[in-house]
Motif scaffolding. Sequence first.
Motif, PDB file in Angstrom:
ATOM      1  N   PHE A 133      -7.082  -0.601   6.951  1.00 11.99           N
ATOM      2  CA  PHE A 133      -6.978  -1.298   5.905  1.00 11.99           C
ATOM      3  C   PHE A 133      -6.586  -2.689   6.217  1.00 11.99           C
ATOM      4  CE2 PHE A 133      -4.570  -3.361   2.546  1.00 11.99           C
ATOM      5  CZ  PHE A 133      -5.114  -3.195   1.470  1.00 11.99           C
TER       6      PHE A 133
ATOM      7  N   LEU B 239       0.925  -1.321  -0.104  1.00 14.81           N
ATOM      8  CA  LEU B 239      -0.009   0.038  -0.026  1.00 14.81           C
ATOM      9  C   LEU B 239       0.780   1.204  -0.179  1.00 14.81           C
ATOM     10  CD1 LEU B 239      -2.912   0.834   0.089  1.00 14.81           C
ATOM     11  CD2 LEU B 239      -2.810   0.953   2.815  1.00 14.81           C
TER      12      LEU B 239
ATOM     13  N   LEU C 272      -3.597   9.162   7.067  1.00 11.26           N
ATOM     14  CA  LEU C 272      -3.107   8.259   6.284  1.00 11.26           C
ATOM     15  C   LEU C 272      -2.719   6.988   7.555  1.00 11.26           C
ATOM     16  CD1 LEU C 272      -0.828  10.200   3.784  1.00 11.26           C
ATOM     17  CD2 LEU C 272      -2.958   8.266   3.229  1.00 11.26           C
ATOM     18  N   LYS C 273      -2.294   7.721   8.614  1.00  9.27           N
ATOM     19  CA  LYS C 273      -2.060   6.402   9.597  1.00  9.27           C
ATOM     20  C   LYS C 273      -3.067   5.718  10.030  1.00  9.27           C
ATOM     21  CE  LYS C 273       2.812   7.173  10.421  1.00  9.27           C
ATOM     22  NZ  LYS C 273       3.520   6.308   9.813  1.00  9.27           N
TER      23      LYS C 273
ATOM     24  N   GLU D  73       5.628   4.913   2.080  1.00 10.89           N
ATOM     25  CA  GLU D  73       5.280   6.439   2.309  1.00 10.89           C
ATOM     26  C   GLU D  73       5.949   7.200   1.264  1.00 10.89           C
ATOM     27  OE1 GLU D  73       5.075  10.072   5.342  1.00 10.89           O
ATOM     28  OE2 GLU D  73       5.395   8.007   6.241  1.00 10.89           O
TER      29      GLU D  73
ATOM     30  N   MET E 294     -11.677   1.671   2.896  1.00 10.47           N
ATOM     31  CA  MET E 294     -10.401   0.580   2.930  1.00 10.47           C
ATOM     32  C   MET E 294     -10.897  -0.752   2.602  1.00 10.47           C
ATOM     33  SD  MET E 294      -7.906   2.387   3.609  1.00 10.47           S
ATOM     34  CE  MET E 294      -8.679   3.508   2.511  1.00 10.47           C
TER      35      MET E 294
ATOM     36  N   ALA F 184      -0.668  -5.000   5.832  1.00  7.53           N
ATOM     37  CA  ALA F 184      -0.071  -4.439   4.401  1.00  7.53           C
ATOM     38  C   ALA F 184       1.291  -3.853   4.500  1.00  7.53           C
ATOM     39  CB  ALA F 184      -0.838  -3.289   3.884  1.00  7.53           C
ATOM     40  N   GLU F 185       1.815  -4.163   3.635  1.00 11.66           N
ATOM     41  CA  GLU F 185       3.305  -3.408   3.779  1.00 11.66           C
ATOM     42  C   GLU F 185       3.188  -2.111   3.161  1.00 11.66           C
ATOM     43  OE1 GLU F 185       7.446  -3.364   0.787  1.00 11.66           O
ATOM     44  OE2 GLU F 185       6.302  -5.207   0.983  1.00 11.66           O
ATOM     45  N   ILE F 186       3.475  -0.924   4.160  1.00 11.06           N
ATOM     46  CA  ILE F 186       3.212   0.498   3.697  1.00 11.06           C
ATOM     47  C   ILE F 186       4.427   0.958   3.206  1.00 11.06           C
ATOM     48  CG2 ILE F 186       2.468   2.515   4.919  1.00 11.06           C
ATOM     49  CD1 ILE F 186       0.307   0.204   4.799  1.00 11.06           C
TER      50      ILE F 186
ATOM     51  N   VAL G 237       1.158   5.105   0.329  1.00  9.08           N
ATOM     52  CA  VAL G 237       0.314   6.292   0.879  1.00  9.08           C
ATOM     53  C   VAL G 237       1.066   7.517   0.393  1.00  9.08           C
ATOM     54  CG1 VAL G 237      -0.687   4.925   2.753  1.00  9.08           C
ATOM     55  CG2 VAL G 237       1.648   6.155   3.205  1.00  9.08           C
TER      56      VAL G 237
ATOM     57  N   GLN H 290      -4.239   3.250   7.270  1.00 10.10           N
ATOM     58  CA  GLN H 290      -3.273   2.059   7.416  1.00 10.10           C
ATOM     59  C   GLN H 290      -3.867   0.872   8.417  1.00 10.10           C
ATOM     60  OE1 GLN H 290       0.825   3.088   8.053  1.00 10.10           O
ATOM     61  NE2 GLN H 290       0.373   5.002   6.710  1.00 10.10           N
ATOM     62  N   THR H 291      -4.286   1.690   9.502  1.00 10.17           N
ATOM     63  CA  THR H 291      -4.910   0.770  10.394  1.00 10.17           C
ATOM     64  C   THR H 291      -6.221   0.098  10.095  1.00 10.17           C
ATOM     65  OG1 THR H 291      -3.895   2.109  12.321  1.00 10.17           O
ATOM     66  CG2 THR H 291      -5.751   0.707  13.083  1.00 10.17           C
TER      67      THR H 291
END
Length: 179
Positions: free
Chosen positions: A30, A6, A23-24, A37, A171, A33-35, A8, A27-28
Amino acid sequence: MAIPKLLVISGSLRKGSYNRMLLKEAQTAFGQAEIIEADLNFPLYDGDLEEAEGVPDDVKTLTDQIKNADAVVISSPEYNKGITGVLKNALDWISRVEGMPFKGKPTVVMSANMGRTGGETGQFMTISCLIPLQAHIVNGPMLCIATAQNEFDDNGALTNDHYKKVLSGKMDALRTAIA
């Protein structure tokens, strides 16, 4: 399925921006995931610069990140009823790279703004800029967090249950678009 990647992207360079906080939260919501930035700190697009030096390496890095991501989440404030200069500049640079990295890429756009509309006009402009790049915009209710200064706690967590529910739905839709 492997762990999704993902990307961001914040349309604000400010480290403490409400969009980075959003965005944080995304992520939570979603889940696993590999984030990655994105960094949008690029020189202003200039055709003469491009001709003399080519596309900057940082732009090529972002383009590769987009290509390699399973999905993209963009959160950006609205500046003067429009898209931020930072985000517009990044999209202009991306459009100059061969290969259309956004083509078909599941993409969610959202915003957090200190104003009362939550960045709605900026979101429309961002989506308009993504259309020629052929991003797959994941539709659904818009997430426009108004008076963002009142919607996050001191740790950067979203406090409004309605906004949390809309974010969770976005998400979920993004995960479905990836599958």
